[in-house]
Design a protein around this motif. Structure first.
Motif, PDB file in Angstrom:
ATOM      1  N   VAL A 278       0.824  -1.218   0.000  1.00 56.28           N
ATOM      2  CA  VAL A 278       0.000   0.000   0.000  1.00 56.28           C
ATOM      3  C   VAL A 278       0.863   1.275   0.000  1.00 56.28           C
ATOM      4  CG1 VAL A 278      -1.751   1.318   1.257  1.00 56.28           C
ATOM      5  CG2 VAL A 278      -1.905  -1.184   1.190  1.00 56.28           C
ATOM      6  N   ILE A 279       1.712   1.406   1.023  1.00 53.75           N
ATOM      7  CA  ILE A 279       2.368   2.705   1.222  1.00 53.75           C
ATOM      8  C   ILE A 279       3.353   3.003   0.090  1.00 53.75           C
ATOM      9  CG2 ILE A 279       3.873   4.034   2.769  1.00 53.75           C
ATOM     10  CD1 ILE A 279       2.513   2.440   5.104  1.00 53.75           C
ATOM     11  N   GLN A 280       4.245   2.069  -0.186  1.00 52.09           N
ATOM     12  CA  GLN A 280       5.245   2.351  -1.234  1.00 52.09           C
ATOM     13  C   GLN A 280       4.600   2.599  -2.597  1.00 52.09           C
ATOM     14  OE1 GLN A 280       8.010  -0.871  -0.516  1.00 52.09           O
ATOM     15  NE2 GLN A 280       9.385   0.512   0.588  1.00 52.09           N
ATOM     16  N   PRO A 281       3.686   1.701  -3.066  1.00 59.11           N
ATOM     17  CA  PRO A 281       3.093   1.978  -4.384  1.00 59.11           C
ATOM     18  C   PRO A 281       2.291   3.274  -4.425  1.00 59.11           C
ATOM     19  CG  PRO A 281       2.234  -0.096  -3.456  1.00 59.11           C
ATOM     20  CD  PRO A 281       3.313   0.376  -2.549  1.00 59.11           C
ATOM     21  N   THR A 282       1.621   3.618  -3.316  1.00 62.95           N
ATOM     22  CA  THR A 282       0.819   4.856  -3.315  1.00 62.95           C
ATOM     23  C   THR A 282       1.733   6.077  -3.449  1.00 62.95           C
ATOM     24  OG1 THR A 282      -0.839   3.808  -1.907  1.00 62.95           O
ATOM     25  CG2 THR A 282      -0.859   6.212  -1.998  1.00 62.95           C
ATOM     26  N   LEU A 283       2.791   6.125  -2.624  1.00 63.11           N
ATOM     27  CA  LEU A 283       3.674   7.301  -2.665  1.00 63.11           C
ATOM     28  C   LEU A 283       4.404   7.373  -4.008  1.00 63.11           C
ATOM     29  CD1 LEU A 283       5.151   7.329   0.965  1.00 63.11           C
ATOM     30  CD2 LEU A 283       3.222   8.633   0.065  1.00 63.11           C
ATOM     31  N   GLN A 284       4.845   6.214  -4.511  1.00 61.41           N
ATOM     32  CA  GLN A 284       5.542   6.213  -5.812  1.00 61.41           C
ATOM     33  C   GLN A 284       4.589   6.637  -6.928  1.00 61.41           C
ATOM     34  OE1 GLN A 284       7.121   2.212  -5.926  1.00 61.41           O
ATOM     35  NE2 GLN A 284       8.759   2.725  -4.490  1.00 61.41           N
ATOM     36  N   GLY A 285       3.350   6.150  -6.862  1.00 62.62           N
ATOM     37  CA  GLY A 285       2.356   6.494  -7.888  1.00 62.62           C
ATOM     38  C   GLY A 285       2.062   7.983  -7.897  1.00 62.62           C
ATOM     39  N   MET A 286       1.910   8.563  -6.716  1.00 55.94           N
ATOM     40  CA  MET A 286       1.606   9.991  -6.657  1.00 55.94           C
ATOM     41  C   MET A 286       2.776  10.824  -7.170  1.00 55.94           C
ATOM     42  SD  MET A 286      -0.795  10.551  -3.397  1.00 55.94           S
ATOM     43  CE  MET A 286      -1.476  12.052  -4.081  1.00 55.94           C
ATOM     44  N   LYS A 287       3.978  10.394  -6.846  1.00 52.20           N
ATOM     45  CA  LYS A 287       5.159  11.113  -7.329  1.00 52.20           C
ATOM     46  C   LYS A 287       5.222  11.012  -8.863  1.00 52.20           C
ATOM     47  CE  LYS A 287       9.977  11.794  -6.473  1.00 52.20           C
ATOM     48  NZ  LYS A 287      11.138  11.002  -6.829  1.00 52.20           N
TER      49      LYS A 287
END
Ligand code: AMP
Ligand code: GLY
Length: 457
Positions: A278-287
């Motif tokens: 959840v956390i890593q893909p979400t932050l990477q996706g938003m970036k």
């Protein structure tokens, strides 16, 4: 002269360098921090920030009687963006911490960054993760984050066509911000059809011209809070809220009637799964999408038989979850807030997960005015707050109070005070919180007597 934001970065880099090299106490000009908001969440943030050796003054706007005990308050509404920007220009804070979602969704963090100040809170573009359910579901789909199957709809015909594919109960969500009231869980298909027509017909104004309809997920809920500069992050211990108004999880949904952390159900292994899925893909996706998320990302989880799935994201701390995070954290919160605001994280500075042993079990009981979350009368008198605060391991945060003409403390909202306890165990934290509640004399108030029931089984 350096602009305030720039000056802070230099200040912070110098502090860190000296700390890294010598690990000794040194003489520095301390920071002034402005908190935007007036609830229990903001009182807890201000109280914690004020304990930092890096901090001189904690200002708040609009503030509350509780915040006024921490530092000066300014009578500017949190969502009055232009007046808040003017206040920032006058005060020149070294850091601005924005509590509620509305000003974030309206671009307060962007406006403050534009004039050169450091701010803890996401841009309006990134705040859509809370302000648009459709935006957040599309993001999860793109990034393969586990969540409920869904469809975005703008017509009753499309709503019915998707409902045809689902089993009851049905979940219907207004796309936009609806003060926590925009989610309907319909037990029957008829209820779902009526809700879809009513929401699309303007029940929540422009917030429900589009809906997200989704599959119902079964499981226990937990919340995880991620402090991040958009790339690097630190995860705080998981918390559990109690959303229903009355004991036994009965009655209407509220903003939250009590919380505790760390939530034992979120084991270290489960947290690692949440980080990776959840956390890593979400932050990477938003970036990657050009809207990196800076501030605190609130991940609402359903712990299902198939693993953790996202119920929702919010772009701010939970309320009352923030209260237990701030009383529980043993270290200084200010370096984490600054690092999130300025991109100052470095791998050596912060463990990705908040280090074990750096957090005291903590619990909070929300005391609300009788009638909440429906209609209620303002102005009833509350006494005993000082007696509660004098007890060991107890801290009372003000969520909706005001001072009357005779100097008495009055209730001025639905959720009014948060009686928070810490202890060596969650059981002790809960006992301390309830000992604090017993010291409060407020006949017009009510509270749940079963906060923490899941962990006392
Ligand atoms: P939200 O504002 O999206 O968090 O929804 C409010 C509450 O509705 C959540 O805290 C859950 O209790 C419930 N809820 C939302 N979506 C779902 C879902 N897909 N399945 C089950 N419960 C849900
Ligand atoms: N306590 C739930 C929320 O802050 O949204």
């Amino acid at each position: 002269m350096l602009q305030a934001g720039r000056r802070n970065k230099v200040f912070w880099v110098v502090c860190r360098k000296i700390l890294d090299e010598r690990r000794t106490v040194f003489h520095v000009e301390r920071m002034n921090i402005l908190i935007v908001g007036s609830g229990g969440r903001e009182h807890a943030l201000a109280w914690k920030i004020n304990q930092s050796p890096l901090v001189d003054t904690v200002w708040s706007a609009p503030g509350s009687p509780g915040l006024n005990e921490v530092g000066p308050c300014f009578d500017v509404k949190a969502d009055d963006i232009s007046s808040m920007v003017k206040l920032v220009e006058q005060l020149e804070p070294d850091l601005i911490v924005i509590g509620p979602e509305q000003p974030l969704a309206e671009g307060l963090a962007d406006r403050i960054r534009e004039i050169g100040f450091d701010v803890f809170g996401p841009s309006a573009a990134a705040a859509q993760i809370e302000a648009s359910k459709g935006f957040s579901k599309d993001l999860m789909a793109r990034c393969h984050v586990p969540t409920a199957a869904y469809k975005r709809v703008t017509t009753v015909a499309d709503a019915k066509a998707f409902l045809d594919t689902l089993k009851p109960p049905f979940v219907l969500k207004a796309d936009g911000l609806a003060a926590g009231k925009g989610v309907v869980i319909a037990k029957t298909r008829m209820e779902a059809d009526v809700a879809a027509a009513s929401m699309l017909g303007g029940q929540f104004g422009s917030a429900s011209t589009e809906l997200v309809i989704e599959e119902f997920m079964h499981g226990e809920e937990a919340s995880v809070f991620v402090l991040t500069d958009g790339e690097n992050f630190a995860v705080l211990p998981a918390a559990q809220d109690h959303k229903r108004a009355f004991d036994g999880d009965e009655g209407p949904n509220t903003g939250g009637m009590g919380a505790y952390a760390p939530a034992p159900i979120v084991t270290p292994d489960l947290m690692e799964t949440v980080v990776q899925t959840v956390i890593q893909p979400t932050l990477q996706g938003m970036k990657a999408d050009g809207c990196p998320f800076q501030g605190v990302l609130y991940v609402g989880l359903m712990l299902t038989e198939d693993g953790p799935k996202v119920v929702e994201y919010n772009c701010r701390f939970g309320d009352p979850e923030c209260q237990v995070l701030m009383t529980g954290l043993e270290g200084d919160i200010v370096p984490l807030l600054l690092a999130s605001a300025t991109g100052g994280y470095s791998e050596s500075d912060f463990a990705r997960l908040y280090p074990e042993g750096g957090f005291k079990p903590s619990a909070t009981v929300v005391m609300a005015t009788k009638g909440y979350p429906g209609d209620y009368v303002k102005g009833s008198v509350i006494s005993g707050v000082e007696t509660a605060n004098a007890k060991s391991g107890v801290k009372v945060f003000h969520a909706g109070t005001r001072i009357g003409d005779a100097g008495e403390l009055q209730a001025s909202g639905g959720r009014v005070i948060n009686v928070t306890g810490t202890g060596d165990t969650l059981g002790q934290a809960l006992a301390n919180a309830y000992a604090g509640v017993d010291a409060i004399d407020w006949p017009e108030g009510f509270y749940r007597s079963d906060i923490g029931w899941r962990i006392q089984k």
